[in-house]
Design a protein around this motif. Sequence first.
Motif, mmCIF file in Angstrom:
data_model
loop_
_atom_site.group_PDB
_atom_site.id
_atom_site.type_symbol
_atom_site.label_atom_id
_atom_site.label_comp_id
_atom_site.label_asym_id
_atom_site.label_seq_id
_atom_site.Cartn_x
_atom_site.Cartn_y
_atom_site.Cartn_z
ATOM 1 N N PHE A 209 0.846 -1.202 0.000
ATOM 2 C CA PHE A 209 0.000 0.000 0.000
ATOM 3 C C PHE A 209 0.879 1.249 0.000
ATOM 4 C CE2 PHE A 209 -2.084 3.382 2.447
ATOM 5 C CZ PHE A 209 -3.286 3.520 1.770
ATOM 6 N N ARG A 210 1.890 1.266 0.871
ATOM 7 C CA ARG A 210 2.793 2.422 0.938
ATOM 8 C C ARG A 210 3.498 2.634 -0.400
ATOM 9 N NH1 ARG A 210 4.793 0.097 6.099
ATOM 10 N NH2 ARG A 210 3.708 1.111 7.815
ATOM 11 N N LYS A 211 3.949 1.538 -1.019
ATOM 12 C CA LYS A 211 4.665 1.657 -2.298
ATOM 13 C C LYS A 211 3.749 2.201 -3.393
ATOM 14 C CE LYS A 211 8.017 -2.003 -1.318
ATOM 15 N NZ LYS A 211 8.387 -3.420 -1.577
ATOM 16 N N VAL A 212 2.509 1.744 -3.401
ATOM 17 C CA VAL A 212 1.542 2.222 -4.401
ATOM 18 C C VAL A 212 1.290 3.720 -4.212
ATOM 19 C CG1 VAL A 212 -0.877 2.098 -5.141
ATOM 20 C CG2 VAL A 212 0.424 -0.015 -4.766
ATOM 21 N N VAL A 213 1.083 4.134 -2.966
ATOM 22 C CA VAL A 213 0.805 5.546 -2.691
ATOM 23 C C VAL A 213 2.019 6.407 -3.041
ATOM 24 C CG1 VAL A 213 0.268 7.240 -0.885
ATOM 25 C CG2 VAL A 213 -0.910 5.026 -0.917
ATOM 26 N N ARG A 214 3.188 5.983 -2.604
ATOM 27 C CA ARG A 214 4.411 6.776 -2.877
ATOM 28 C C ARG A 214 4.665 6.891 -4.384
ATOM 29 N NH1 ARG A 214 7.272 8.183 1.521
ATOM 30 N NH2 ARG A 214 6.946 7.006 3.459
ATOM 31 N N ALA A 241 -5.349 -4.899 -12.534
ATOM 32 C CA ALA A 241 -5.843 -4.422 -11.241
ATOM 33 C C ALA A 241 -6.693 -3.166 -11.405
ATOM 34 C CB ALA A 241 -4.661 -4.148 -10.305
ATOM 35 N N PHE A 242 -6.286 -2.271 -12.322
ATOM 36 C CA PHE A 242 -7.100 -1.078 -12.603
ATOM 37 C C PHE A 242 -8.496 -1.491 -13.067
ATOM 38 C CE2 PHE A 242 -2.976 1.295 -13.503
ATOM 39 C CZ PHE A 242 -3.074 2.113 -12.397
ATOM 40 N N GLU A 260 -9.828 4.040 -2.455
ATOM 41 C CA GLU A 260 -9.433 3.580 -3.790
ATOM 42 C C GLU A 260 -7.987 3.089 -3.801
ATOM 43 O OE1 GLU A 260 -11.929 6.001 -7.113
ATOM 44 O OE2 GLU A 260 -10.707 7.252 -5.774
ATOM 45 N N PHE A 261 -7.110 3.771 -3.074
ATOM 46 C CA PHE A 261 -5.727 3.296 -2.970
ATOM 47 C C PHE A 261 -5.691 1.904 -2.336
ATOM 48 C CE2 PHE A 261 -4.009 7.749 -3.364
ATOM 49 C CZ PHE A 261 -3.114 7.477 -4.398
ATOM 50 N N ALA A 262 -6.490 1.709 -1.294
ATOM 51 C CA ALA A 262 -6.521 0.407 -0.620
ATOM 52 C C ALA A 262 -7.059 -0.674 -1.553
ATOM 53 C CB ALA A 262 -7.378 0.502 0.642
ATOM 54 N N LYS A 263 -8.124 -0.360 -2.252
ATOM 55 C CA LYS A 263 -8.715 -1.331 -3.178
ATOM 56 C C LYS A 263 -7.721 -1.739 -4.252
ATOM 57 C CE LYS A 263 -12.931 -1.963 -5.965
ATOM 58 N NZ LYS A 263 -14.154 -1.281 -6.470
ATOM 59 N N LEU A 264 -7.031 -0.755 -4.822
ATOM 60 C CA LEU A 264 -6.060 -1.026 -5.884
ATOM 61 C C LEU A 264 -4.899 -1.861 -5.366
ATOM 62 C CD1 LEU A 264 -5.193 -0.519 -8.824
ATOM 63 C CD2 LEU A 264 -4.089 1.600 -8.037
ATOM 64 N N SER A 265 -4.330 -1.488 -4.219
ATOM 65 C CA SER A 265 -3.180 -2.226 -3.694
ATOM 66 C C SER A 265 -3.576 -3.643 -3.279
ATOM 67 C CB SER A 265 -2.532 -1.481 -2.521
ATOM 68 O OG SER A 265 -3.350 -1.480 -1.377
ATOM 69 N N ASN A 266 -4.788 -3.820 -2.749
ATOM 70 C CA ASN A 266 -5.247 -5.164 -2.369
ATOM 71 C C ASN A 266 -5.373 -6.070 -3.598
ATOM 72 O OD1 ASN A 266 -5.362 -4.416 0.312
ATOM 73 N ND2 ASN A 266 -7.586 -4.149 0.352
ATOM 74 N N ILE A 267 -5.889 -5.527 -4.687
ATOM 75 C CA ILE A 267 -6.044 -6.322 -5.911
ATOM 76 C C ILE A 267 -4.673 -6.670 -6.491
ATOM 77 C CG2 ILE A 267 -6.874 -6.268 -8.303
ATOM 78 C CD1 ILE A 267 -9.268 -4.598 -7.251
ATOM 79 N N ARG A 270 -3.213 -9.489 -4.403
ATOM 80 C CA ARG A 270 -3.818 -10.799 -4.652
ATOM 81 C C ARG A 270 -3.398 -11.361 -6.002
ATOM 82 N NH1 ARG A 270 -9.411 -8.206 -2.525
ATOM 83 N NH2 ARG A 270 -8.795 -8.086 -0.321
ATOM 84 N N SER A 271 -3.087 -10.473 -6.956
ATOM 85 C CA SER A 271 -2.676 -10.939 -8.284
ATOM 86 C C SER A 271 -1.292 -11.576 -8.254
ATOM 87 C CB SER A 271 -2.687 -9.764 -9.276
ATOM 88 O OG SER A 271 -1.612 -8.877 -9.030
ATOM 89 N N ARG A 272 -0.528 -11.307 -7.182
ATOM 90 C CA ARG A 272 0.829 -11.856 -7.082
ATOM 91 C C ARG A 272 0.848 -13.263 -6.509
ATOM 92 N NH1 ARG A 272 4.184 -7.425 -3.784
ATOM 93 N NH2 ARG A 272 2.565 -7.958 -2.253
ATOM 94 N N GLU A 273 -0.292 -13.688 -5.978
ATOM 95 C CA GLU A 273 -0.335 -14.995 -5.292
ATOM 96 C C GLU A 273 -0.314 -16.155 -6.282
ATOM 97 O OE1 GLU A 273 -3.847 -14.736 -2.914
ATOM 98 O OE2 GLU A 273 -2.969 -13.310 -1.499
#
Length: 273
Positions: A209-214, A241-242, A260-267, A270-273
Amino acid sequence: MKDKNYGISPKKRFGQNFLTDRNIALKIVRLADIKPDDVVLEIGAGQGALTELLIDKGAKVIAVEIDKALFHLLLVKFSDVKDIEILNEDALKISYKRLSERAGSKLKVIANLPYNISTAILFKFLEEREAFSGFLLMLQKEVAERIAAKPRCKDYGILSVFIRLLMDVKIEFKVPSSAFYPEPKVDSAVIRLNILDKPRVEVDDIDLFRKVVRASFNQRRKTLSNALKALPVPHNFIIKAFEKAGIDPNRRGETLSVEEFAKLSNIIDRSRE
């Protein structure tokens, strides 16, 4: 120029601007709503103008002052006070978790934060938030406005997002530069931060999440699609993810809400799993 009362010259390297308006100090203490069992942490105690009023309210005070001359001044000034601990330490290097454990209580932070460490100390507060019960802080007005900013305005940024995820924010009042010695070039504001019981929205991986926001704010004029190329994640994962998040990749970071930042980073996570 030395201070007219104590003969101590304010030091620029410590960002020292001493609060000299007693009415402002009294207003801060009233807003703090101090209870007798509160443990109050004051960072940048300076000459003790605010410290004295906090002690009068009956709270136990932990005063942090990095300047050795001011530290010794505070030791003398409050030598007959039992419920005060004065630390000659760097506020950016203290373990607030250990300080809270030693005090046997969460810390209520009431402080006129030195301008030169305000952003850095706020991020440290976020990291160690479990040590605190709340914050009433005097900051540069511009920093307070950045903290309280909403999406789609120029002040909205990394600090706005991180703090809103974990805290409620309220600017209590503004303070003119004339209330300080030496008089700074900018006005200040007193801001209240109340820690939420849980994050405003669920975040699966806080580091991501931090990396996405930064990344979204590092080059504000870039679209999200371009900005997030800096992430250590395959770009096709990010494009998908978008789509899943329903977020236009041509938007810019300053338009996204915390949710929205949380939703994007969560998706993305999960895509990395």
